[in-house]
Design a protein around this motif. Structure first.
Motif, mmCIF file in Angstrom:
data_model
loop_
_atom_site.group_PDB
_atom_site.id
_atom_site.type_symbol
_atom_site.label_atom_id
_atom_site.label_comp_id
_atom_site.label_asym_id
_atom_site.label_seq_id
_atom_site.Cartn_x
_atom_site.Cartn_y
_atom_site.Cartn_z
ATOM 1 N N ARG A 30 0.816 -1.231 0.000
ATOM 2 C CA ARG A 30 0.000 0.000 0.000
ATOM 3 C C ARG A 30 0.845 1.275 0.000
ATOM 4 N NH1 ARG A 30 -3.044 -2.473 4.044
ATOM 5 N NH2 ARG A 30 -2.634 -0.874 5.607
ATOM 6 N N THR A 31 2.160 1.178 0.136
ATOM 7 C CA THR A 31 3.011 2.370 0.108
ATOM 8 C C THR A 31 3.183 2.832 -1.337
ATOM 9 O OG1 THR A 31 5.050 1.099 -0.171
ATOM 10 C CG2 THR A 31 4.309 1.500 2.102
ATOM 11 N N PRO A 32 3.568 4.102 -1.555
ATOM 12 C CA PRO A 32 3.817 4.532 -2.943
ATOM 13 C C PRO A 32 4.828 3.643 -3.667
ATOM 14 C CG PRO A 32 3.597 6.444 -1.536
ATOM 15 C CD PRO A 32 3.575 5.233 -0.617
ATOM 16 N N ALA A 33 5.876 3.213 -2.977
ATOM 17 C CA ALA A 33 6.854 2.333 -3.630
ATOM 18 C C ALA A 33 6.230 0.975 -3.952
ATOM 19 C CB ALA A 33 8.080 2.152 -2.735
ATOM 20 N N GLY A 34 5.420 0.464 -3.035
ATOM 21 C CA GLY A 34 4.747 -0.813 -3.286
ATOM 22 C C GLY A 34 3.770 -0.714 -4.439
ATOM 23 N N LEU A 35 3.028 0.382 -4.485
ATOM 24 C CA LEU A 35 2.065 0.573 -5.581
ATOM 25 C C LEU A 35 2.781 0.689 -6.925
ATOM 26 C CD1 LEU A 35 -0.302 3.030 -3.704
ATOM 27 C CD2 LEU A 35 -0.906 0.702 -4.456
ATOM 28 N N ALA A 36 3.950 1.312 -6.922
ATOM 29 C CA ALA A 36 4.721 1.394 -8.173
ATOM 30 C C ALA A 36 5.112 -0.002 -8.646
ATOM 31 C CB ALA A 36 5.961 2.260 -7.963
ATOM 32 N N ARG A 37 5.443 -0.893 -7.704
ATOM 33 C CA ARG A 37 5.767 -2.273 -8.092
ATOM 34 C C ARG A 37 4.526 -2.990 -8.632
ATOM 35 N NH1 ARG A 37 8.843 -1.931 -3.439
ATOM 36 N NH2 ARG A 37 7.339 -3.103 -2.189
ATOM 37 N N VAL A 38 3.376 -2.748 -7.999
ATOM 38 C CA VAL A 38 2.137 -3.365 -8.477
ATOM 39 C C VAL A 38 1.839 -2.907 -9.908
ATOM 40 C CG1 VAL A 38 -0.375 -3.454 -8.148
ATOM 41 C CG2 VAL A 38 1.162 -3.649 -6.173
ATOM 42 N N ALA A 39 2.090 -1.609 -10.171
ATOM 43 C CA ALA A 39 1.767 -1.063 -11.490
ATOM 44 C C ALA A 39 2.594 -1.693 -12.600
ATOM 45 C CB ALA A 39 1.962 0.454 -11.482
ATOM 46 N N ALA A 40 3.675 -2.376 -12.243
ATOM 47 C CA ALA A 40 4.485 -3.050 -13.267
ATOM 48 C C ALA A 40 3.744 -4.243 -13.864
ATOM 49 C CB ALA A 40 5.816 -3.497 -12.671
ATOM 50 N N TYR A 41 2.805 -4.852 -13.085
ATOM 51 C CA TYR A 41 2.109 -6.033 -13.607
ATOM 52 C C TYR A 41 0.587 -5.888 -13.610
ATOM 53 C CZ TYR A 41 1.680 -7.171 -8.602
ATOM 54 O OH TYR A 41 1.425 -7.118 -7.248
ATOM 55 N N ALA A 42 0.049 -4.937 -12.838
ATOM 56 C CA ALA A 42 -1.411 -4.857 -12.700
ATOM 57 C C ALA A 42 -1.935 -3.531 -13.223
ATOM 58 C CB ALA A 42 -1.822 -5.055 -11.246
ATOM 59 N N ASP A 43 -3.242 -3.505 -13.439
ATOM 60 C CA ASP A 43 -3.930 -2.305 -13.922
ATOM 61 C C ASP A 43 -4.694 -1.595 -12.819
ATOM 62 O OD1 ASP A 43 -4.205 -4.646 -16.167
ATOM 63 O OD2 ASP A 43 -3.656 -2.694 -17.031
ATOM 64 N N GLY A 44 -4.894 -2.285 -11.712
ATOM 65 C CA GLY A 44 -5.660 -1.688 -10.631
ATOM 66 C C GLY A 44 -5.449 -2.438 -9.341
ATOM 67 N N ILE A 45 -6.001 -1.852 -8.260
ATOM 68 C CA ILE A 45 -5.992 -2.523 -6.964
ATOM 69 C C ILE A 45 -7.429 -2.636 -6.449
ATOM 70 C CG2 ILE A 45 -3.646 -1.827 -6.317
ATOM 71 C CD1 ILE A 45 -4.969 0.323 -4.456
ATOM 72 N N GLY A 46 -7.619 -3.654 -5.615
ATOM 73 C CA GLY A 46 -8.908 -3.863 -4.963
ATOM 74 C C GLY A 46 -8.716 -3.896 -3.463
ATOM 75 N N PRO A 47 -8.705 -2.715 -2.816
ATOM 76 C CA PRO A 47 -8.569 -2.680 -1.359
ATOM 77 C C PRO A 47 -9.921 -2.870 -0.682
ATOM 78 C CG PRO A 47 -8.650 -0.452 -2.202
ATOM 79 C CD PRO A 47 -8.803 -1.369 -3.402
ATOM 80 N N TRP A 48 -9.919 -3.183 0.619
ATOM 81 C CA TRP A 48 -11.206 -3.194 1.308
ATOM 82 C C TRP A 48 -11.489 -1.781 1.806
ATOM 83 C CZ3 TRP A 48 -12.664 -4.597 6.800
ATOM 84 C CH2 TRP A 48 -11.610 -4.442 7.691
ATOM 85 N N ILE A 49 -12.771 -1.481 1.942
ATOM 86 C CA ILE A 49 -13.208 -0.103 2.153
ATOM 87 C C ILE A 49 -12.471 0.594 3.305
ATOM 88 C CG2 ILE A 49 -15.200 1.321 2.834
ATOM 89 C CD1 ILE A 49 -16.937 -0.585 1.074
ATOM 90 N N PRO A 50 -12.258 -0.048 4.466
ATOM 91 C CA PRO A 50 -11.582 0.673 5.560
ATOM 92 C C PRO A 50 -10.142 1.096 5.244
ATOM 93 C CG PRO A 50 -12.803 -1.181 6.423
ATOM 94 C CD PRO A 50 -12.802 -1.334 4.918
ATOM 95 N N GLN A 51 -9.557 0.556 4.189
ATOM 96 C CA GLN A 51 -8.224 1.034 3.785
ATOM 97 C C GLN A 51 -8.309 2.375 3.052
ATOM 98 O OE1 GLN A 51 -7.031 -2.480 1.623
ATOM 99 N NE2 GLN A 51 -5.939 -3.327 3.383
ATOM 100 N N ILE A 52 -9.538 2.790 2.718
ATOM 101 C CA ILE A 52 -9.764 4.073 2.039
ATOM 102 C C ILE A 52 -10.407 5.086 2.974
ATOM 103 C CG2 ILE A 52 -11.095 5.209 0.208
ATOM 104 C CD1 ILE A 52 -10.776 2.619 -1.419
ATOM 105 N N VAL A 53 -11.446 4.645 3.671
ATOM 106 C CA VAL A 53 -12.193 5.569 4.535
ATOM 107 C C VAL A 53 -12.724 4.823 5.755
ATOM 108 C CG1 VAL A 53 -14.319 5.210 3.175
ATOM 109 C CG2 VAL A 53 -14.093 7.266 4.603
ATOM 110 N N ARG A 54 -12.670 5.510 6.893
ATOM 111 C CA ARG A 54 -13.237 4.984 8.136
ATOM 112 C C ARG A 54 -14.035 6.070 8.832
ATOM 113 N NH1 ARG A 54 -10.474 0.472 10.589
ATOM 114 N NH2 ARG A 54 -8.608 -0.135 9.406
#
Ligand code: CA
Length: 324
Positions: free
Chosen positions: A228-252
Motif C-alpha cells: 500500500r506504500t507509494p513504492a509498493g504501488l509502483a511495483r504493483v503497477a508493473a504487472y497490474a492495472d488496478g488494486i482492490g482494497p477493502w473499504i476501511p483502507q480508504i475511509v473509516r
C-alpha cells in the motif's frame, strides 16, 4: 444520487461489480444471482474460482463447503479432521449434487445476513464455463456487454495440492474470448507473486487487479502493508492495472457521528497509474460507525474518487451513480 459535477477521470466512468452476483438478494454465486445482477444492469459479474479434485474450475467463494451448502447432511463422512469439507476433496459430479443456500454462520447455523433470501431451492454450484456461457448468452439476448471479473482463489493452497488454478482459469476465459486488455474482463488475485506470474510467466494481456488485504488475514504471503506504500504501488503497477482494497483502507468513520477519515491510498494508486475498485458495499452491513449507505457511497465515489465498487446490491450502487 450524486449531485457533484463530474470531474475528469483517468480511468473512465466508475464501474459497478456485482459481488458474487446480486448476492444481497439471492444466494451468492448461483446462476440465478448472476442472471438477476445482469438484469439489474451491473457492469461486471464477479466469479471466485476454486478447483475441484478433478480440476474443474467452479464458481465458489470459500475453500470449504460448510457455510453455503448442505454438504454436512449429504457427505458427513467426507469431513476432514479440521472439521471442514473442502471443495478440493470432491469431484465436480459430486459437488453438482449439493444444494446451495444463503450463507450461515458456523457454529450455530444462524443466517449471516438475516434479511436475505430465506428459501431452500435446488440451486447448485456451477462451473466457470457454465457461468461464462450464461453471461455470453444473456449478452447476446439483451444486446448488453456485461463483463466478467474473475478471481483466482488461494493459488498457494491449490499448488500445495499439486494444482495450478491460474492456468486453468486463463484457458477457460480464453475459450470464451477473454484474452486481450480491451476485453470485458478483469482478473483479480490476493497473491501478488501469482498475479505477477499471470502477467509475465503466463503472458496474460487481460486487465489484472491486485487485491489488497490485511497481513493478519493470512490470505497469502503478500505483505499488504508494504504493497500500500507509494513504492509498493509502483511495483504493483508493473504487472497490474488496478488494486482492490477493502473499504476501511480508504475511509473509516472513527466513531458514531464523526466525520469520515480518508487515507491517501486512492490518490497514491492513481499517481502510480492504478485504478481502484474497493470491496464490499453492503446495504445490510455498512462500515463500522458509517451513518448510512448514501454517506458510504458518497465518500467512496465523490470524495475518495474510486473507479469502481464491488457491491452486494448492484442496483443501489447503479442508482447512486444515476444509472437506475
Ligand atoms: Ca472475490
Amino acid at each position: 444520487m450524486s449531485t457533484s459535477p463530474p470531474r475528469p477521470r483517468p480511468f473512465g466512468p466508475p464501474i459497478v461489480i456485482a459481488h458474487r452476483g446480486a448476492s444481497g438478494y439471492l444466494p451468492e454465486h448461483t446462476l440465478v444471482a448472476k442472471a438477476y445482477a445482469h438484469a439489474l444492469g451491473t457492469d461486471y459479474l464477479e466469479q471466485d474460482v476454486v478447483l475441484t479434485r478433478d480440476d474443474v474450475p467452479v464458481v465458489f467463494h470459500d475453500l470449504v463447503l460448510d457455510e453455503v451448502t448442505d454438504v454436512a447432511e449429504r457427505y458427513a463422512a467426507r469431513r476432514r479432521d479440521d472439521g471442514h469439507w473442502y471443495v478440493i476433496d470432491f469431484d465436480y459430479a459430486e459437488l453438482a449434487t449439493l444444494a446451495v443456500r444463503e450463507r450461515i454462520e458456523l457454529p450455530g447455523g444462524t443466517a449471516a445476513y438475516p434479511g436475505r433470501f430465506p428459501e431452500r431451492l435446488p440451486l447448485r454450484i456451477q462451473t466457470l464455463a457454465e457461468e461464462l456461457a450464461l453471461v455470453r448468452g444473456l449478452n447476446h439476448a439483451t444486446g448488453r456487454r456485461t463483463g466478467v471479473y474473475t478471481e483466482v482463489k488461494s493459488p498457494a493452497f491449490h499448488r500445495r495440492a499439486g494444482k495450478d488454478p491460474s492456468v486453468i482459469v486463463l484457458a477457460t476465459l480464453a475459450a470464451f474470448g477473454y484474452r486481450e486488455r480491451g476485453d470485458a474482463c478483469y482478473l483479480q488475485c490476493f497473491d501478488a507473486a501469482e498475479l505477477a506470474r499471470i502477467r509475465f510467466e503466463l503472458g496474460s494481456a487481460l486487465k489484472l487487479v491486485q487485491l489488497v488485504g490485511e497481513n493478519d488475514w493470512r490470505e497469502s504471503d503478500t505483505d499488504y502493508d508494504d504493497l500500500r506504500t507509494p513504492a509498493g504501488l509502483a511495483r504493483v503497477a508493473a504487472y497490474a492495472d488496478g488494486i482492490g482494497p477493502w473499504i476501511p483502507q480508504i475511509v473509516r468513520w472513527p466513531r458514531p457521528g464523526a466525520a469520515p477519515e480518508f487515507t491517501t491510498l486512492v490518490a497514491d494508486a492513481h499517481a502510480a497509474g492504478l485504478a481502484v475498485h474497493p470491496y464490499t458495499f453492503r446495504l445490510d452491513q455498512l462500515p463500522e460507525h458509517a451513518p448510512d449507505a448514501t454517506a458510504v457511497q458518497r465518500a467512496l465515489f465523490e470524495t475518495a474518487d474510486v473507479d469502481g465498487l464491488f457491491s452486494d446490491f448492484c442496483d443501489a450502487t447503479l442508482a447512486f451513480l444515476g444509472r437506475r
